[in-house]
Design a protein around this motif. Structure first.
Motif, short mmCIF file in Angstrom:
data_model
loop_
_atom_site.label_atom_id
_atom_site.label_comp_id
_atom_site.label_asym_id
_atom_site.label_seq_id
_atom_site.Cartn_x
_atom_site.Cartn_y
_atom_site.Cartn_z
N ALA A 1 64.09 38.92 76.65
CA ALA A 1 63.59 38.97 78.02
C ALA A 1 64.22 37.89 78.88
CB ALA A 1 62.07 38.81 78.01
N ARG A 2 64.34 36.69 78.34
CA ARG A 2 64.91 35.58 79.12
C ARG A 2 66.39 35.84 79.44
NH1 ARG A 2 61.62 33.39 81.93
NH2 ARG A 2 62.73 31.41 82.05
N ILE A 3 67.10 36.43 78.47
CA ILE A 3 68.51 36.77 78.70
C ILE A 3 68.61 37.90 79.72
CG2 ILE A 3 70.61 37.69 77.64
CD1 ILE A 3 69.68 36.30 75.01
N TYR A 4 67.76 38.91 79.58
CA TYR A 4 67.78 40.05 80.49
C TYR A 4 67.51 39.62 81.93
CZ TYR A 4 66.58 44.51 82.63
OH TYR A 4 66.53 45.60 83.47
N THR B 1 47.34 20.37 77.91
CA THR B 1 48.72 20.85 77.74
C THR B 1 49.14 21.91 78.75
OG1 THR B 1 48.12 22.57 76.14
CG2 THR B 1 48.62 20.37 75.27
N CYS B 2 48.19 22.48 79.47
CA CYS B 2 48.53 23.50 80.46
C CYS B 2 48.21 23.06 81.88
CB CYS B 2 47.80 24.82 80.16
SG CYS B 2 48.12 26.12 81.39
N LEU B 3 46.95 22.69 82.11
CA LEU B 3 46.53 22.37 83.48
C LEU B 3 47.19 21.11 84.02
CD1 LEU B 3 42.73 23.29 83.39
CD2 LEU B 3 44.70 24.69 84.03
N VAL B 4 47.36 20.09 83.17
CA VAL B 4 47.99 18.85 83.63
C VAL B 4 49.45 19.08 84.04
CG1 VAL B 4 48.72 16.52 82.96
CG2 VAL B 4 46.41 17.31 82.41
N PRO B 5 50.28 19.69 83.16
CA PRO B 5 51.67 19.98 83.58
C PRO B 5 51.74 20.92 84.79
CG PRO B 5 51.49 20.12 81.20
CD PRO B 5 50.09 20.04 81.74
N LEU B 6 50.83 21.91 84.84
CA LEU B 6 50.82 22.84 85.97
C LEU B 6 50.52 22.10 87.27
CD1 LEU B 6 50.97 25.72 87.06
CD2 LEU B 6 48.53 25.98 86.49
N LEU B 7 49.55 21.20 87.22
CA LEU B 7 49.22 20.41 88.41
C LEU B 7 50.41 19.56 88.84
CD1 LEU B 7 47.13 19.43 90.47
CD2 LEU B 7 46.39 17.71 88.79
N ALA B 8 51.10 18.99 87.86
CA ALA B 8 52.28 18.19 88.17
C ALA B 8 53.35 19.02 88.87
CB ALA B 8 52.84 17.57 86.88
N THR C 1 55.75 35.40 81.34
CA THR C 1 54.53 34.79 81.87
C THR C 1 53.50 34.55 80.77
OG1 THR C 1 54.85 35.87 84.02
CG2 THR C 1 52.63 35.08 83.51
N VAL C 2 53.25 35.58 79.97
CA VAL C 2 52.24 35.47 78.91
C VAL C 2 52.64 34.45 77.86
CG1 VAL C 2 51.09 36.73 77.04
CG2 VAL C 2 51.41 37.82 79.26
N LEU C 3 53.95 34.35 77.59
CA LEU C 3 54.44 33.40 76.59
C LEU C 3 55.08 32.18 77.25
CD1 LEU C 3 55.96 35.92 74.01
CD2 LEU C 3 53.75 34.75 73.92
N SER C 4 54.55 31.80 78.40
CA SER C 4 55.02 30.60 79.09
C SER C 4 54.77 29.36 78.24
CB SER C 4 54.27 30.46 80.42
OG SER C 4 54.44 29.15 80.96
N PRO C 5 55.66 28.36 78.32
CA PRO C 5 55.43 27.11 77.59
C PRO C 5 54.11 26.44 77.95
CG PRO C 5 57.67 27.22 78.42
CD PRO C 5 56.95 28.38 79.03
N LEU C 6 53.55 26.79 79.10
CA LEU C 6 52.25 26.23 79.50
C LEU C 6 51.12 26.78 78.64
CD1 LEU C 6 52.53 26.41 83.40
CD2 LEU C 6 52.63 24.34 81.98
N PHE C 7 51.27 28.00 78.13
CA PHE C 7 50.19 28.65 77.38
C PHE C 7 50.34 28.57 75.87
CE2 PHE C 7 50.22 31.63 81.24
CZ PHE C 7 49.31 30.84 81.94
N VAL C 8 51.58 28.53 75.39
CA VAL C 8 51.83 28.65 73.95
C VAL C 8 51.13 27.58 73.10
CG1 VAL C 8 53.63 28.57 72.17
CG2 VAL C 8 53.95 29.98 74.21
N LEU D 1 61.74 29.44 74.63
CA LEU D 1 62.04 29.63 73.21
C LEU D 1 61.71 28.38 72.40
CD1 LEU D 1 63.17 32.23 71.85
CD2 LEU D 1 63.30 32.21 74.34
N THR D 2 61.78 27.21 73.02
CA THR D 2 61.34 26.00 72.33
C THR D 2 59.86 26.09 72.00
OG1 THR D 2 63.03 24.60 73.37
CG2 THR D 2 61.04 23.50 72.56
N ALA D 3 59.07 26.57 72.96
CA ALA D 3 57.63 26.70 72.74
C ALA D 3 57.31 27.73 71.67
CB ALA D 3 56.95 27.07 74.06
N ILE D 4 57.91 28.91 71.76
CA ILE D 4 57.62 29.94 70.76
C ILE D 4 58.19 29.55 69.40
CG2 ILE D 4 59.66 31.42 71.04
CD1 ILE D 4 56.06 32.70 70.87
N GLY D 5 59.26 28.76 69.39
CA GLY D 5 59.79 28.24 68.13
C GLY D 5 58.80 27.31 67.46
N GLY D 6 58.14 26.47 68.26
CA GLY D 6 57.11 25.59 67.72
C GLY D 6 55.93 26.36 67.18
N LEU D 7 55.51 27.40 67.90
CA LEU D 7 54.41 28.25 67.43
C LEU D 7 54.79 28.93 66.11
CD1 LEU D 7 51.71 29.75 67.79
CD2 LEU D 7 52.94 31.44 69.17
#
Length: 203
Positions: free
Chosen positions: A174-177, A50-57, A10-17, A132-138
């Protein structure tokens, strides 16, 4: 372990990163000299785009029945949210460019858009990890800041880079678990985000 994995997801969601990356760039690099109100305004606008627009969609898609799970765990429900996200990153890149941000910062958003397009394309046949794509970009933008010696005085970006890599490893685990992805899907996501952002930010 399950609760920790859910919190990380949740904290590292692609919406927030992307917002984390912008805030990191504005407050912990040479851009920290920019007046605080400007930094907060830019961070807020990037969050909205980058967060609110995709979330609304996603919420709208769920309301009309095209998305069942807001977590987008089903591969066939991801295409439209990916397209919206890619367009949002492109819009954010345009905003940062017009706001006279340095090229490496607005190109980060271009790289994020490119990585999202790759995700959307691959997703047609195989599920790739957007987290992981998002955290990879970060992680990529952190390494670029380190390469260009752009850290603010007193900020050790080597430690920041080590922290980003550690977070990526924890998030992948975490995603694998949680059963959301396989090892290869997380590795592919990390590589996608890192390569797209790192290479495009070199332009």
């Amino acid at each position: 372990m399950k609760l920790l994995s859910q919190i990380l997801s949740t904290v590292l969601s692609p919406l927030f990163v992307p917002t984390y990356a912008v805030a990191l760039s504005l407050f912990f690099t040479v851009l920290s000299a920019v007046p605080a109100p400007v930094k907060w305004t830019v961070t807020g606008v990037c969050f909205a785009i980058t967060c609110l627009v995709p979330l609304l969609a996603i919420i709208v898609l769920q309301r009309i029945g095209l998305v069942k799970d807001p977590g987008l765990n089903e591969r066939n429900e991801r295409l439209i949210p990916y397209v919206v996200s890619a367009l949002s990153y492109g819009a954010c890149a345009a905003y940062l460019h017009t706001a006279h941000a340095p090229s490496w910062l607005w190109l980060f958003m271009v790289g994020a858009a490119a990585a999202t397009v790759v995700c959307a394309t691959v997703n047609l046949r195989w599920k790739i990890s957007a987290h992981l794509t998002a955290i990879g970009g970060l992680t990529a933008i952190v390494f670029r800041i380190l390469d260009m010696h752009l850290a603010a005085p007193g900020v050790n970006f080597m430690l920041v880079a080590m922290g980003a890599v550690l977070l990526a490893g924890l998030l992948g685990t975490a995603r694998i678990y949680l059963g959301r992805h396989t090892l290869w899907q997380t590795l592919a996501g990390m590589a996608n985000g890192f390569v797209c952002v790192y290479l495009i930010s070199l332009i």
